[in-house]
Design a protein around this motif. Structure first.
Motif, PDB file in Angstrom:
ATOM      1  N   TYR A 154     -12.545 -52.084  28.604  1.00  0.00           N
ATOM      2  CA  TYR A 154     -11.329 -52.881  28.773  1.00  0.00           C
ATOM      3  C   TYR A 154     -10.154 -51.932  29.023  1.00  0.00           C
ATOM      4  CZ  TYR A 154     -11.570 -51.718  23.772  1.00  0.00           C
ATOM      5  OH  TYR A 154     -11.746 -51.061  22.573  1.00  0.00           O
ATOM      6  N   THR A 155      -9.097 -52.465  29.624  1.00  0.00           N
ATOM      7  CA  THR A 155      -7.932 -51.636  29.927  1.00  0.00           C
ATOM      8  C   THR A 155      -7.006 -51.532  28.720  1.00  0.00           C
ATOM      9  OG1 THR A 155      -6.524 -53.443  30.706  1.00  0.00           O
ATOM     10  CG2 THR A 155      -8.025 -52.433  32.318  1.00  0.00           C
ATOM     11  N   THR A 156      -6.139 -50.561  28.769  1.00  0.00           N
ATOM     12  CA  THR A 156      -5.149 -50.376  27.709  1.00  0.00           C
ATOM     13  C   THR A 156      -4.235 -51.593  27.613  1.00  0.00           C
ATOM     14  OG1 THR A 156      -5.229 -47.994  28.058  1.00  0.00           O
ATOM     15  CG2 THR A 156      -3.291 -48.852  26.928  1.00  0.00           C
ATOM     16  N   GLU A 190       2.673 -48.133  30.429  1.00  0.00           N
ATOM     17  CA  GLU A 190       2.062 -48.622  31.661  1.00  0.00           C
ATOM     18  C   GLU A 190       2.935 -49.683  32.334  1.00  0.00           C
ATOM     19  OE1 GLU A 190      -2.667 -47.815  30.871  1.00  0.00           O
ATOM     20  OE2 GLU A 190      -1.970 -49.889  30.921  1.00  0.00           O
ATOM     21  N   THR A 196      -1.308 -46.208  35.023  1.00  0.00           N
ATOM     22  CA  THR A 196      -2.095 -46.218  33.795  1.00  0.00           C
ATOM     23  C   THR A 196      -1.544 -45.134  32.880  1.00  0.00           C
ATOM     24  OG1 THR A 196      -3.744 -44.590  34.489  1.00  0.00           O
ATOM     25  CG2 THR A 196      -4.142 -46.911  35.094  1.00  0.00           C
ATOM     26  N   VAL A 252     -12.951 -46.904  29.945  1.00  0.00           N
ATOM     27  CA  VAL A 252     -11.695 -47.185  30.643  1.00  0.00           C
ATOM     28  C   VAL A 252     -10.499 -47.084  29.697  1.00  0.00           C
ATOM     29  CG1 VAL A 252     -10.375 -48.936  31.922  1.00  0.00           C
ATOM     30  CG2 VAL A 252     -12.839 -48.661  32.326  1.00  0.00           C
ATOM     31  N   TYR A 253     -10.661 -47.581  28.466  1.00  0.00           N
ATOM     32  CA  TYR A 253      -9.536 -47.670  27.539  1.00  0.00           C
ATOM     33  C   TYR A 253      -8.949 -46.296  27.223  1.00  0.00           C
ATOM     34  CZ  TYR A 253      -6.831 -48.698  23.367  1.00  0.00           C
ATOM     35  OH  TYR A 253      -5.820 -48.798  22.450  1.00  0.00           O
TER      36      TYR A 253
END
Length: 386
Positions: A154-156, A190, A196, A252-253
């Motif tokens: 998952y993304t930040t 971000e 990112t 990703v995180y």
């Protein structure tokens, strides 16, 4: 200066269950001490060297807070702005409140979370801690995220959004509580920068300072240099994999509170730049001197300082993401007023002292980290050597 006492102390760490450690000290803009001892991997007999990469965990926070302050210096936000102005999901936060009859209810928060509340750990957010309702909510949220996105894919930004749905532990701005505030601050960077978190840090801190071995994720070539984490068992120490560690390129995180890896010399480049007022020896300016002064100012009230009661922080206040010395007598500390820094879960530690023009960085990899034993003794040895 004679740092024999520091070396003697570091060499005794193996007797405390530390596989290996390293330390570097700069004074008056010169490297005056560097020492490596023990193993990065006991089983492979790999020694700790200048190339060893360490999980710095919460020492990530100092870098992320400095990065966020770069954006502050550009006039892109004010510290007292409501967080919801930039991250709308935090507009209508709820909070756990104990009623006069002792019943705990979820009610609308009276105060809005400010950007400064993220820096200063006063947002009402917690870590994944089963001792509080908010903390148990974080545990469940993290489980759901990992089930949906294995290996922290998952993304930040996605991760930070989840916190808005968890009732806060207290009214924003009223207490200090060590938490995932800086993970949310990473997502804030971000939003403000349009990049990112990893991209922003690389472009604005790592590449300008030549920190080539610092990142959230590495390929196998650099991961092979990552020191093994150890934990005690049956009178010795054994390798330990923290369940939330995903440092490969398949993750990703990017955790603004605990996700970076770095080497001793790389982190020193950053820390010593803070000591020098924000400009590196090569003339690269990453942050202003007066902004660093704001960073290392105590931002807690007398009541909130009671929350900041860790043994290793006696005599210290808390600034914008860093401890800062405010009472030598209370802490029994032989450093300078305004000396600041932070440490990491695996036992890494850093100190920045603009008055003495001194910077110290220490690295190890052990959980539990023995911080209560190590930090005060190492600090006393370093300053006792001046």
């Amino acid at each position: 200066m004679d740092f024999t006492k520091v070396t003697e102390f570091l060499e005794t760490q193996k007797d405390k269950g530390i596989a290996g450690c390293s330390c570097m000290i700069f004074k008056d803009d010169k490297k005056v001490y560097e020492h490596y001892t023990g193993y990065a991997d006991i089983e492979k007999q790999t020694p700790i060297t200048a190339d060893t990469i360490f999980r710095i965990y919460s020492m990530t926070k100092v870098i992320v807070c400095a990065a966020a302050l770069q954006l502050y210096e550009r006039g892109l936000y004010n510290l007292n702005d409501p967080l919801a102005d930039y991250m709308p999901e935090f507009k209508d936060c709820k909070v756990y409140k104990t009623m006069p009859n002792g019943v705990v209810r979820v009610v609308p928060a009276t105060n809005q979370i400010t950007v400064k509340d993220l820096f200063t750990m006063r947002a009402g957010i917690t870590y994944d801690d089963a001792s509080s309702k908010t903390g148990r909510g974080v545990i469940e949220m993290m489980k759901r995220m990992e089930e949906q996105y294995p290996k922290r894919t998952y993304t930040t930004r996605e991760f930070a959004k989840q916190f808005a749905s968890i009732p806060l532990a207290f009214e924003p701005g009223t207490h200090w509580n060590y938490s995932m505030c800086h993970d949310v601050l990473g997502a804030f960077i971000e939003v403000i920068s349009g990049k990112t978190l990893g991209e922003y840090l690389k472009e604005n801190i790592f590449e300008p300072l030549g920190m080539n071995d610092t990142a959230f994720h590495f390929g196998e070539d650099k991961l092979s240099r990552l020191a093994t984490m150890y934990t005690p068992k049956d009178g010795g120490i054994v390798p330990f994999n923290h369940p939330w560690d995903n440092y490969g390129l398949d993750s990703v995180y990017e955790s603004g509170g605990a996700g970076l890896m770095s080497t001793l010399s790389d982190y020193m480049k950053f820390a010593n730049t803070l000591t020098r007022g924000g400009t590196s020896p090569e003339g690269v300016r990453i942050i202003g001197r007066k902004t660093i002064d704001l960073m290392r100012t105590n931002h807690l009230t007398e009541e909130q300082l009671k929350d900041f009661d860790w043994f290793t922080q006696l005599g210290y206040g808390y600034g914008l993401g860093v401890r800062t010395l405010i009472d030598k007598a209370a802490g029994g500390v032989n450093t300078s007023y305004g000396e600041f820094g932070w440490s990491g879960m695996a036992g890494t530690w850093m100190a920045v002292d603009p008055e003495e023009k001194l910077t110290a960085v220490y690295m190890q990899q052990r959980i539990p980290n023995l911080e209560d034993y190590i930090v005060a003794r190492l600090r006393a040895a370093i300053y006792g050597s001046l």
